[in-house]
Design a protein around this motif. Structure first.
Motif, PDB file in Angstrom:
ATOM      1  N   ALA A 311       0.838  -1.205   0.000  1.00  0.00           N
ATOM      2  CA  ALA A 311       0.000   0.000   0.000  1.00  0.00           C
ATOM      3  C   ALA A 311       0.872   1.255   0.000  1.00  0.00           C
ATOM      4  O   ALA A 311       0.553   2.250  -0.653  1.00  0.00           O
ATOM      5  CB  ALA A 311      -0.925  -0.011   1.222  1.00  0.00           C
ATOM      6  N   TYR A 315       0.835   4.224  -2.700  1.00  0.00           N
ATOM      7  CA  TYR A 315       0.611   5.607  -2.254  1.00  0.00           C
ATOM      8  C   TYR A 315       1.593   6.546  -2.952  1.00  0.00           C
ATOM      9  O   TYR A 315       1.208   7.618  -3.450  1.00  0.00           O
ATOM     10  CB  TYR A 315       0.787   5.679  -0.734  1.00  0.00           C
ATOM     11  N   LEU A 338      -6.495   1.122  -1.481  1.00  0.00           N
ATOM     12  CA  LEU A 338      -7.470   0.954  -0.396  1.00  0.00           C
ATOM     13  C   LEU A 338      -7.566  -0.507   0.040  1.00  0.00           C
ATOM     14  O   LEU A 338      -7.679  -0.806   1.239  1.00  0.00           O
ATOM     15  CB  LEU A 338      -8.845   1.457  -0.837  1.00  0.00           C
ATOM     16  N   VAL A 341      -4.371  -1.492   2.020  1.00  0.00           N
ATOM     17  CA  VAL A 341      -4.185  -0.796   3.289  1.00  0.00           C
ATOM     18  C   VAL A 341      -5.240  -1.227   4.311  1.00  0.00           C
ATOM     19  O   VAL A 341      -5.162  -0.869   5.486  1.00  0.00           O
ATOM     20  CB  VAL A 341      -4.238   0.739   3.075  1.00  0.00           C
ATOM     21  N   GLU A 342      -6.213  -2.020   3.867  1.00  0.00           N
ATOM     22  CA  GLU A 342      -7.356  -2.357   4.720  1.00  0.00           C
ATOM     23  C   GLU A 342      -6.935  -3.064   6.006  1.00  0.00           C
ATOM     24  O   GLU A 342      -7.449  -2.771   7.089  1.00  0.00           O
ATOM     25  CB  GLU A 342      -8.347  -3.231   3.939  1.00  0.00           C
ATOM     26  N   LEU A 346      -6.658   2.587   7.254  1.00  0.00           N
ATOM     27  CA  LEU A 346      -6.224   3.795   6.557  1.00  0.00           C
ATOM     28  C   LEU A 346      -5.627   4.829   7.507  1.00  0.00           C
ATOM     29  O   LEU A 346      -4.571   5.412   7.234  1.00  0.00           O
ATOM     30  CB  LEU A 346      -7.417   4.397   5.799  1.00  0.00           C
ATOM     31  N   GLU A 347      -6.293   5.048   8.629  1.00  0.00           N
ATOM     32  CA  GLU A 347      -5.769   6.056   9.575  1.00  0.00           C
ATOM     33  C   GLU A 347      -4.457   5.599  10.196  1.00  0.00           C
ATOM     34  O   GLU A 347      -3.539   6.412  10.393  1.00  0.00           O
ATOM     35  CB  GLU A 347      -6.813   6.341  10.652  1.00  0.00           C
ATOM     36  N   LEU A 374     -12.439   8.495  -0.100  1.00  0.00           N
ATOM     37  CA  LEU A 374     -11.343   8.544   0.868  1.00  0.00           C
ATOM     38  C   LEU A 374     -11.863   8.934   2.245  1.00  0.00           C
ATOM     39  O   LEU A 374     -11.517   8.313   3.259  1.00  0.00           O
ATOM     40  CB  LEU A 374     -10.289   9.551   0.398  1.00  0.00           C
ATOM     41  N   ASN A 377     -13.555   6.354   4.367  1.00  0.00           N
ATOM     42  CA  ASN A 377     -12.670   5.358   4.982  1.00  0.00           C
ATOM     43  C   ASN A 377     -11.831   5.944   6.117  1.00  0.00           C
ATOM     44  O   ASN A 377     -10.897   5.312   6.585  1.00  0.00           O
ATOM     45  CB  ASN A 377     -11.739   4.766   3.918  1.00  0.00           C
ATOM     46  N   MET A 378     -12.160   7.193   6.537  1.00  0.00           N
ATOM     47  CA  MET A 378     -11.388   7.847   7.589  1.00  0.00           C
ATOM     48  C   MET A 378     -12.321   8.478   8.610  1.00  0.00           C
ATOM     49  O   MET A 378     -13.516   8.647   8.367  1.00  0.00           O
ATOM     50  CB  MET A 378     -10.490   8.955   6.983  1.00  0.00           C
TER      51      MET A 378
END
Length: 685
Positions: A311, A315, A338, A341-342, A346-347, A374, A377-378
């Motif tokens: 990921a 990025y 995405l 990174v799951e 994400l955070e 995005l 997911n945050m």
């Protein structure tokens, strides 16, 4: 000793001998300039008060600064403000800030340090102030600050200036920017014993690390690992071995960048922060270009190059790939990011990498309408807080007008996508209110931008933006006529792309419809029927070269008394700045057919705020440019207004091949620039 800079002296030469100049006349010139078009009642009131009350009161006080009467200094202030407006280095919205800084300098000089004022003033604002006080000790201080700022912004001039004894106190500051923004130039300059002496005396890790690579080849591959080489964590040979395998190199590269950025040592953390903007793009190309070349292939084959990447690697590819992504290649890469990174979250990912270049990442995602995905997911508040850091970095008084407006365009488009997220929206609105109240009292351009940002989030200006959009849905053919003739100019360049684009465009100008006249270094086409239309195209690979051919063509147009109303750039993005320099104010329709032409629309706006612009966010292609230009030409000659909504709908249907459909999806018609609509509202156009 008076330190008078060559650049400042050049700008101020017309105002140095002020004995013959008249205060009332110079004031009238600048006042007329500032009030020729109303910006807002508050702006108009400020302008009238400053020039007709504040300045007159200063003259009546008979104030003297370092031997010069205030009347003389004000004449230079007025004249140099006018000059910078003429040169389009500053907008009228930022002149009140110049005047406020001027009054603060008068109130502070010889009482307290003026340095805090100079730290707040932008470069072009400081130039005006330096010229207002030219020849005086206060002017020398401001001039030094201007040159230091210039060295920080334009590191190419560092070798010309840094050895001057007057800058010896600032060597560490200048080297911070020189080494980290332009390490290849720094390494080359180490051949100069004076620069080598500076490097030897430095205690900064970034200087020592860059100097370690002196004399090596493949600097762009080695420089990112300079600190690692300096600390003996990796060898030059090992880096070059990694460079032979893109998947291994990007893994080591991204790990090293994050290691540097999350370091607690500021001299390590700063290493190559500017240069990495360039290397990110080079890294991204290694992966995206092979993907684009396989655009007709099955997904598994096309995106095979991304298999095995983390990921974090994806990025960085997204960060550097904005100008080379096809829409489908971006969307696939983004979705893979995405997915990969799951597991980490994400955070957690952004926390681990220190939110490295989060704002830039968001800007790229926003261009493809992925901001909402995005955010979903945050944590909304965390997203908003991080985005505000991006706004702070790019919307502040130190930015040039052009940079401010370009960043304002980008931010406005992102905010447009944030409107539906209530928590994120409220955090940003509250922060905007605090910023406006705290520090932006003098900079009206930034004030109006923040008001616009808030208006987008509150939907209070959405109606105005829709009105602006509606105004640009159609290009009236009458706007393209000057004395009943439409004049188009097409600029081509001497490279492979220029040759093929030039030849391809000629195929869209058939002899039965156009009369062709060969002028040696350029061609002129005349419409055989309908509206009189002239198309001027410079030839490619002439004996005189593209620049001279274009010079000759533009001179012929001028000598004929013609005004260019339709301006097209054809060629790679690295030629675009040369075309923009030739852009006339008379151009009503501007077609930027190169990759990433969207990033240059601000320069078009400066030339003619009402011009209609077509560009692409991503890859420019003759397979799109020529059919679109041909259709515009045909409608103009047929005396038909050009409806962009209809035209884009037609092309969306006619571009059936996967490649052309991909390419066309990134082209933006004149009525769909949220950023440009926002700027038109900010400037009250």
């Amino acid at each position: 000793m008076k330190y008078i800079l060559g650049t400042i002296l050049c700008i101020a030469v017309g105002f140095h001998s002020i004995a013959q100049l008249n205060y009332a006349a110079e004031k009238e010139k600048i006042f007329k300039r500032m009030t020729e078009r109303s910006i807002s009642p508050a702006f108009d009131s400020y302008v009238a008060h400053f020039y007709n009350q504040t300045c007159d009161s200063l003259v009546q006080s008979k104030l003297v600064i370092d031997g010069d009467p205030i009347e003389t200094i004000l004449i230079r202030l007025f004249g140099n403000t006018n000059m910078e407006l003429d040169r389009r280095k500053i907008s009228k919205l930022r002149v009140p800030a110049v005047n406020t800084f001027f009054i603060e300098l008068l109130n502070t000089y010889k009482k307290e340090s003026i340095v805090p004022i100079l730290r707040t003033a932008g470069l072009n604002q400081s130039r005006i102030l330096a010229n207002a006080f030219i020849g005086l000790p206060i002017g020398d201080t401001i001039a030094r600050a201007v040159t230091l700022r210039e060295m920080v912004i334009n590191t190419r001039i560092v070798p010309q200036k840094i050895y001057d004894p007057q800058y010896s106190r600032f060597v560490d500051t200048v080297m911070h920017y020189f080494v980290n923004e332009d390490p290849e130039r720094f390494i080359a300059e180490l051949q100069n014993p004076e620069m080598q002496k500076i490097a030897d005396a430095s205690t900064k890790t970034y200087v020592k690390a860059a100097a370690t690579i002196k004399g090596q080849k493949n600097l762009n591959k080695l420089i990112p690992f300079g600190v690692a080489i300096y600390e003996n964590r990796i060898t030059i040979d090992s880096v070059m071995q990694l460079a032979g395998t893109p998947a291994k190199y990007i893994k080591a590269y991204t790990n090293e960048v994050i290691r540097l950025r999350t370091s607690e040592d500021p001299t390590v953390k700063a290493y190559m922060y500017g240069y990495f903007e360039y290397t990110h793009k080079e890294i991204a190309k290694m992966f995206i270009e092979p993907i684009n070349q396989l655009h007709e292939s099955a997904e598994k084959e096309r995106f095979y190059v991304l298999s095995g990447l983390s990921a974090q690697d994806l990025y960085f590819i997204i960060l550097g790939g904005e100008s080379v992504f096809y829409t489908s290649s971006f969307i696939y890469t983004f979705n893979q990011f995405l997915a990969r990174v799951e597991k980490e979250g994400l955070e957690n990912f952004f926390e681990r990498i220190g939110y490295y270049h989060f704002g830039n990442f968001l800007s790229v995602c926003g261009g493809y309408g992925m901001t909402g995905k995005l955010i979903r997911n945050m944590n909304e508040e965390k997203f908003a807080t991080t985005f505000l850091k991006y706004i702070d970095r790019h919307i502040n008084s130190l930015q040039t007008d052009q940079d401010l407006i370009l960043h304002g365009m980008t931010i406005s488009e992102i905010l447009y996508d944030i409107r539906d997220f209530k928590k994120a929206k409220q955090v940003i609105i509250d922060s905007v209110d605090r910023r406006k109240a705290r520090e932006l009292y003098a900079d009206l351009l930034i004030q109006r931008m923040y008001n616009g940002f808030k208006g987008i989030l509150n939907d209070s200006i959405s109606g105005k933006l829709k009105e602006i959009e509606a105004k640009y849905e159609v290009m009236p053919v009458e706007r393209l006529k000057n004395r009943d003739t439409i004049v188009q100019v097409g600029l081509f360049y001497d490279d492979e792309d220029g040759v093929t684009s030039f030849g391809n465009y000629l195929n869209f100008l058939p002899a039965k419809e156009w009369t062709r006249e060969d002028k040696g270094n350029y061609l002129v086409f005349r419409s055989n029927s309908g509206n009189p239309m002239l198309i001027y195209l410079n030839k490619v690979n002439t004996s005189v070269g593209d620049a001279a051919a274009q010079d000759e063509m533009m001179k012929a147009i001028e000598d004929a008394g013609l005004n260019i109303t339709y301006f097209t750039h054809r060629g790679h993005s690295y030629h675009l700045h040369k075309s923009i320099k030739r852009l006339p104010e008379s151009a009503e329709l501007v077609y930027l057919g190169s990759c990433g032409g969207y990033n240059e629309v601000m320069k078009v706006f400066q030339s003619n705020p009402d011009a209609q612009i077509i560009s692409t966010r991503n890859i420019g292609s003759k397979y799109i440019n020529d059919p679109v230009l041909s259709k515009i030409n045909n409608q103009a000659v047929a005396n038909k207004d050009i409806n962009w909504v209809t035209m884009w709908s037609d092309f969306n249907k006619s571009f059936t091949a996967k490649n052309t459909k991909e390419l066309f999806s990134a082209y933006i018609p004149p009525n769909k620039y949220i950023g440009i609509m926002f700027i038109r509202e900010v400037f009250n156009f």
